[in-house]
Design a protein around this motif. Structure first.
Motif, PDB file in Angstrom:
ATOM      1  N   ASP A   5      14.674  -9.699 -43.620  1.00  0.00           N
ATOM      2  CA  ASP A   5      15.070 -10.566 -42.512  1.00  0.00           C
ATOM      3  C   ASP A   5      16.535 -10.293 -42.222  1.00  0.00           C
ATOM      4  O   ASP A   5      17.260  -9.792 -43.073  1.00  0.00           O
ATOM      5  CB  ASP A   5      14.859 -12.032 -42.900  1.00  0.00           C
ATOM      6  N   ARG A   6      16.988 -10.677 -41.034  1.00  0.00           N
ATOM      7  CA  ARG A   6      18.377 -10.408 -40.657  1.00  0.00           C
ATOM      8  C   ARG A   6      19.370 -11.117 -41.572  1.00  0.00           C
ATOM      9  O   ARG A   6      20.532 -10.727 -41.664  1.00  0.00           O
ATOM     10  CB  ARG A   6      18.630 -10.841 -39.210  1.00  0.00           C
ATOM     11  N   THR A   7      18.926 -12.171 -42.284  1.00  0.00           N
ATOM     12  CA  THR A   7      19.840 -12.920 -43.150  1.00  0.00           C
ATOM     13  C   THR A   7      19.775 -12.485 -44.614  1.00  0.00           C
ATOM     14  O   THR A   7      20.496 -13.029 -45.447  1.00  0.00           O
ATOM     15  CB  THR A   7      19.537 -14.427 -43.078  1.00  0.00           C
ATOM     16  N   GLY A   8      18.932 -11.524 -44.933  1.00  0.00           N
ATOM     17  CA  GLY A   8      18.834 -11.070 -46.316  1.00  0.00           C
ATOM     18  C   GLY A   8      17.454 -10.530 -46.623  1.00  0.00           C
ATOM     19  O   GLY A   8      16.723 -10.111 -45.721  1.00  0.00           O
ATOM     20  N   GLU A   9      17.098 -10.547 -47.902  1.00  0.00           N
ATOM     21  CA  GLU A   9      15.798 -10.008 -48.288  1.00  0.00           C
ATOM     22  C   GLU A   9      15.257 -10.737 -49.511  1.00  0.00           C
ATOM     23  O   GLU A   9      15.993 -11.435 -50.225  1.00  0.00           O
ATOM     24  CB  GLU A   9      15.896  -8.506 -48.578  1.00  0.00           C
ATOM     25  N   GLY A  10      13.982 -10.540 -49.736  1.00  0.00           N
ATOM     26  CA  GLY A  10      13.331 -11.120 -50.903  1.00  0.00           C
ATOM     27  C   GLY A  10      12.325 -10.153 -51.484  1.00  0.00           C
ATOM     28  O   GLY A  10      11.681  -9.400 -50.746  1.00  0.00           O
ATOM     29  N   MET A  11      12.200 -10.158 -52.793  1.00  0.00           N
ATOM     30  CA  MET A  11      11.228  -9.316 -53.475  1.00  0.00           C
ATOM     31  C   MET A  11      10.143 -10.204 -54.077  1.00  0.00           C
ATOM     32  O   MET A  11      10.424 -11.275 -54.630  1.00  0.00           O
ATOM     33  CB  MET A  11      11.890  -8.498 -54.584  1.00  0.00           C
ATOM     34  N   MET A  12       8.900  -9.754 -53.962  1.00  0.00           N
ATOM     35  CA  MET A  12       7.759 -10.465 -54.526  1.00  0.00           C
ATOM     36  C   MET A  12       6.935  -9.481 -55.354  1.00  0.00           C
ATOM     37  O   MET A  12       6.546  -8.435 -54.855  1.00  0.00           O
ATOM     38  CB  MET A  12       6.894 -11.070 -53.421  1.00  0.00           C
ATOM     39  N   THR A  13       6.696  -9.841 -56.600  1.00  0.00           N
ATOM     40  CA  THR A  13       5.895  -9.009 -57.494  1.00  0.00           C
ATOM     41  C   THR A  13       4.634  -9.776 -57.851  1.00  0.00           C
ATOM     42  O   THR A  13       4.712 -10.876 -58.406  1.00  0.00           O
ATOM     43  CB  THR A  13       6.676  -8.654 -58.767  1.00  0.00           C
ATOM     44  N   ALA A  14       3.476  -9.208 -57.491  1.00  0.00           N
ATOM     45  CA  ALA A  14       2.199  -9.913 -57.632  1.00  0.00           C
ATOM     46  C   ALA A  14       1.325  -9.268 -58.699  1.00  0.00           C
ATOM     47  O   ALA A  14       1.189  -8.045 -58.758  1.00  0.00           O
ATOM     48  CB  ALA A  14       1.465  -9.912 -56.292  1.00  0.00           C
ATOM     49  N   TYR A  15       0.732 -10.111 -59.545  1.00  0.00           N
ATOM     50  CA  TYR A  15      -0.210  -9.674 -60.576  1.00  0.00           C
ATOM     51  C   TYR A  15      -1.535 -10.408 -60.359  1.00  0.00           C
ATOM     52  O   TYR A  15      -1.539 -11.631 -60.173  1.00  0.00           O
ATOM     53  CB  TYR A  15       0.308 -10.022 -61.975  1.00  0.00           C
ATOM     54  N   GLU A  16      -2.627  -9.682 -60.371  1.00  0.00           N
ATOM     55  CA  GLU A  16      -3.934 -10.336 -60.355  1.00  0.00           C
ATOM     56  C   GLU A  16      -4.318 -10.622 -61.803  1.00  0.00           C
ATOM     57  O   GLU A  16      -4.474  -9.705 -62.608  1.00  0.00           O
ATOM     58  CB  GLU A  16      -5.009  -9.471 -59.689  1.00  0.00           C
ATOM     59  N   VAL A  17      -4.442 -11.904 -62.126  1.00  0.00           N
ATOM     60  CA  VAL A  17      -4.684 -12.320 -63.506  1.00  0.00           C
ATOM     61  C   VAL A  17      -6.182 -12.464 -63.780  1.00  0.00           C
ATOM     62  O   VAL A  17      -6.690 -12.030 -64.806  1.00  0.00           O
ATOM     63  CB  VAL A  17      -3.942 -13.633 -63.805  1.00  0.00           C
ATOM     64  N   PHE A  18      -6.884 -13.109 -62.872  1.00  0.00           N
ATOM     65  CA  PHE A  18      -8.345 -13.191 -62.839  1.00  0.00           C
ATOM     66  C   PHE A  18      -8.759 -12.893 -61.400  1.00  0.00           C
ATOM     67  O   PHE A  18      -7.924 -12.962 -60.495  1.00  0.00           O
ATOM     68  CB  PHE A  18      -8.835 -14.608 -63.205  1.00  0.00           C
ATOM     69  N   PRO A  19     -10.019 -12.577 -61.146  1.00  0.00           N
ATOM     70  CA  PRO A  19     -10.456 -12.459 -59.747  1.00  0.00           C
ATOM     71  C   PRO A  19     -10.152 -13.755 -58.988  1.00  0.00           C
ATOM     72  O   PRO A  19     -10.535 -14.839 -59.420  1.00  0.00           O
ATOM     73  CB  PRO A  19     -11.965 -12.215 -59.869  1.00  0.00           C
ATOM     74  N   GLY A  20      -9.417 -13.635 -57.898  1.00  0.00           N
ATOM     75  CA  GLY A  20      -9.070 -14.809 -57.104  1.00  0.00           C
ATOM     76  C   GLY A  20      -7.879 -15.596 -57.618  1.00  0.00           C
ATOM     77  O   GLY A  20      -7.506 -16.613 -57.037  1.00  0.00           O
ATOM     78  N   VAL A  21      -7.267 -15.137 -58.715  1.00  0.00           N
ATOM     79  CA  VAL A  21      -6.107 -15.825 -59.296  1.00  0.00           C
ATOM     80  C   VAL A  21      -4.949 -14.840 -59.389  1.00  0.00           C
ATOM     81  O   VAL A  21      -5.064 -13.805 -60.055  1.00  0.00           O
ATOM     82  CB  VAL A  21      -6.413 -16.388 -60.701  1.00  0.00           C
ATOM     83  N   SER A  22      -3.845 -15.161 -58.719  1.00  0.00           N
ATOM     84  CA  SER A  22      -2.683 -14.276 -58.720  1.00  0.00           C
ATOM     85  C   SER A  22      -1.441 -15.011 -59.192  1.00  0.00           C
ATOM     86  O   SER A  22      -1.295 -16.216 -58.991  1.00  0.00           O
ATOM     87  CB  SER A  22      -2.419 -13.713 -57.315  1.00  0.00           C
ATOM     88  N   LEU A  23      -0.559 -14.241 -59.811  1.00  0.00           N
ATOM     89  CA  LEU A  23       0.745 -14.745 -60.250  1.00  0.00           C
ATOM     90  C   LEU A  23       1.807 -13.932 -59.527  1.00  0.00           C
ATOM     91  O   LEU A  23       1.800 -12.701 -59.585  1.00  0.00           O
ATOM     92  CB  LEU A  23       0.872 -14.574 -61.768  1.00  0.00           C
ATOM     93  N   LEU A  24       2.702 -14.619 -58.803  1.00  0.00           N
ATOM     94  CA  LEU A  24       3.732 -13.936 -58.026  1.00  0.00           C
ATOM     95  C   LEU A  24       5.112 -14.375 -58.491  1.00  0.00           C
ATOM     96  O   LEU A  24       5.375 -15.574 -58.648  1.00  0.00           O
ATOM     97  CB  LEU A  24       3.603 -14.252 -56.533  1.00  0.00           C
ATOM     98  N   TYR A  25       5.984 -13.397 -58.701  1.00  0.00           N
ATOM     99  CA  TYR A  25       7.383 -13.666 -59.015  1.00  0.00           C
ATOM    100  C   TYR A  25       8.203 -13.473 -57.741  1.00  0.00           C
ATOM    101  O   TYR A  25       8.061 -12.465 -57.047  1.00  0.00           O
ATOM    102  CB  TYR A  25       7.896 -12.702 -60.090  1.00  0.00           C
ATOM    103  N   HIS A  26       9.084 -14.439 -57.439  1.00  0.00           N
ATOM    104  CA  HIS A  26       9.911 -14.388 -56.236  1.00  0.00           C
ATOM    105  C   HIS A  26      11.379 -14.224 -56.619  1.00  0.00           C
ATOM    106  O   HIS A  26      11.883 -14.934 -57.492  1.00  0.00           O
ATOM    107  CB  HIS A  26       9.760 -15.674 -55.418  1.00  0.00           C
ATOM    108  N   ASP A  27      12.057 -13.329 -55.940  1.00  0.00           N
ATOM    109  CA  ASP A  27      13.500 -13.129 -56.124  1.00  0.00           C
ATOM    110  C   ASP A  27      14.100 -12.960 -54.734  1.00  0.00           C
ATOM    111  O   ASP A  27      14.112 -11.859 -54.185  1.00  0.00           O
ATOM    112  CB  ASP A  27      13.761 -11.893 -56.994  1.00  0.00           C
TER     113      ASP A  27
END
Length: 317
Positions: free
Chosen positions: A29-51
């Motif tokens: 975005d014009r004001t900065g950026e963000g990183m998202m790291t996604a892991y599929e833990v079970f089918p239909g279940v995800s864990l996302l880290y936001h920075d």
């Protein structure tokens, strides 16, 4: 449809990389950026880290399946603008739960950074995947969603020791045990939430009208534009036609601290940059920050930065 599909997340999100273990996205975005790291833990279940290091960004996230999402804020603040023109705030230690029904909107980050975790469940797929996964373990995801997401507002609560224990361990996971550890922690989280009693008003958090928030942000821009000026609350109140009591409450709601504490930290961080980048004397920098007494400036600097101006300059040399 996978939670880690870039098109699913919006046009301002690009895929950075993907391997067997995780998927990494970048929000620009014009004001900065963000990183998202996604892991599929079970089918239909995800864990996302936001920075995220950003002022604000538009979310285009529109789920096409029923969802239940749990967000934990480790650092920073998140401003959630509601449909009726008011704003809620999620701060460090807070836990938020919602169905992502109203996630396509503008989000603001008053401290310009946000670090946290999201656990997302695509309800039908996740319920099937978790069914009978552990002997004696039965948690109804639909019941949990109804329990925490029946209202129009996100359900936000201050995390207690149990929930903090669950999430704090998720920020430091050895790679060798990551998959198994994620699964154990998500099951632990679901078990905890299933036993949690929810008083009718427990999810209520202070909220502020958009007009108030806009005034507070204008105040922040005004006072930080001249760090050498030490305005009184009365002067700011008169300048912005904002009653002192309401102004103080709203400013703390948006930025998590008082006007005086915010400005003290801001000045000392500006001073730290000056100490690193210039050869100005400590007395000169103290004057630039509005202190006519170098010893008072040094005490203020140490209370924020953790060392005296002289020590800081030597350590940065």
């Amino acid at each position: 449809m996978a939670i880690d599909d870039a098109a699913y997340l919006g046009d301002n999100v690009i895929l950075v990389c993907r391997d067997a273990s995780c998927t990494v996205f970048k929000l620009q975005d014009r004001t900065g950026e963000g990183m998202m790291t996604a892991y599929e833990v079970f089918p239909g279940v995800s864990l996302l880290y936001h920075d995220f290091h950003i002022d604000c960004c538009m979310s285009y996230f529109r789920p096409e399946v029923n969802m239940f999402c749990i967000d934990h804020c480790r650092e920073g603040r998140l401003e959630w603008e509601l449909d009726e023109g008011s704003c809620l705030y999620m701060e460090a230690g807070d836990l938020q739960m919602n169905a992502r029904d109203h996630h396509s909107r503008m989000f603001h980050f008053p401290l310009r950074h946000y670090h946290g975790i999201t656990v997302s469940f695509c309800l039908e797929e996740a319920a099937q995947a978790l069914k009978g996964i552990l002997e004696g373990f039965e948690v109804d995801l639909h019941d949990l969603s109804e329990k925490f997401c029946s209202g129009k507002r996100p359900y936000i609560m201050r995390a207690g020791a149990s929930i903090e224990h669950i999430f704090s361990e998720l920020y430091f996971v050895p790679e060798t045990v990551r998959t198994v550890f994620f699964r154990i922690k998500i099951l632990e989280l679901l078990l905890f939430l299933s036993t949690l009693d929810v008083p009718p008003d427990c999810g209520e958090r202070p909220y502020f009208y958009k007009t108030q928030v806009e005034k507070v942000k204008a105040i922040m821009a005004f006072i930080t534009a001249s760090p050498h000026r030490h305005y009184t609350l009365e002067e700011i109140s008169e300048q912005f036609r904002f009653p002192v009591t309401s102004m103080k409450k709203c400013f703390k709601g948006v930025y998590g601290t008082s006007i005086y504490a915010y400005m003290k930290a801001y000045r000392m961080n500006v001073a730290a940059v000056q100490l690193r980048r210039s050869e100005d004397s400590i007395t000169s920098i103290a004057l630039q920050m509005g202190y006519d007494n170098a010893s008072k400036f040094s005490a203020a600097f140490k209370s924020i930065i953790g060392m005296s101006p002289g020590e800081y300059r030597r350590s940065s040399g």
